[in-house]
Design a protein around this motif. Sequence first.
Motif, mmCIF file in Angstrom:
data_model
loop_
_atom_site.group_PDB
_atom_site.id
_atom_site.type_symbol
_atom_site.label_atom_id
_atom_site.label_comp_id
_atom_site.label_asym_id
_atom_site.label_seq_id
_atom_site.Cartn_x
_atom_site.Cartn_y
_atom_site.Cartn_z
ATOM 1 N N THR A 17 114.241 95.515 51.938
ATOM 2 C CA THR A 17 114.423 94.613 50.802
ATOM 3 C C THR A 17 115.893 94.218 50.651
ATOM 4 O O THR A 17 116.206 93.052 50.387
ATOM 5 C CB THR A 17 113.907 95.266 49.505
ATOM 6 N N GLN A 20 116.688 91.499 52.964
ATOM 7 C CA GLN A 20 116.203 90.208 52.469
ATOM 8 C C GLN A 20 117.175 89.618 51.442
ATOM 9 O O GLN A 20 117.436 88.410 51.440
ATOM 10 C CB GLN A 20 114.806 90.366 51.859
ATOM 11 N N GLN A 23 120.140 88.228 53.210
ATOM 12 C CA GLN A 23 119.829 86.914 53.780
ATOM 13 C C GLN A 23 119.858 85.839 52.704
ATOM 14 O O GLN A 23 120.346 84.723 52.935
ATOM 15 C CB GLN A 23 118.469 86.952 54.477
ATOM 16 N N TYR A 85 112.713 90.922 43.713
ATOM 17 C CA TYR A 85 112.718 91.814 44.877
ATOM 18 C C TYR A 85 112.360 93.263 44.517
ATOM 19 O O TYR A 85 112.310 94.112 45.392
ATOM 20 C CB TYR A 85 114.077 91.778 45.567
#
Length: 158
Positions: A17, A20, A23, A85
């Motif tokens: 996570t 992510q 990113q 998230y």
Amino acid sequence: MANWCFNTIVFEGNEETIKQIEQLFQAMKSKEEQTKQGQLPEFITDENGGYFFNIYSNEGDTGIFQYETKWSPNIEIVQKIAAYYQVNFVQNYEEISNLVYGRVTFTDNVRTDIYLENEDFEQYQFDEETDTYSFEGEIYDSDCEILETLLERKIRQP
């Protein structure tokens, strides 16, 4: 022209996570460089601002980002990212010219915002002649250590 609030955020969650989120922040940084405009994640509407500007992170720092916002921290936006998230975060923020200095923690969907108030800033003095700060009988070249001390005291209060 806006005053800039400096923010440092540390996301806490599982490794995948956090990748992510890294990113996401890299994509926002790249888009800002192309458009020269502040950014929000695509899953957040821009109803109240909170844009991220000048996003950066130090190589090797996992889940840690620094950025600027206009005038004040974008706590609500960061909380929406964390909720999306399903992670926790700690956000430090400061915009000293408007006496804004604090720390937000978001753990298990509970947000706590601890910040300095006017009377906290009145506990130290700046001497223009010597370009130093005095606080509790000590002299400092910068107010950074003083502000951190004052904030840590507030955080430790029951």
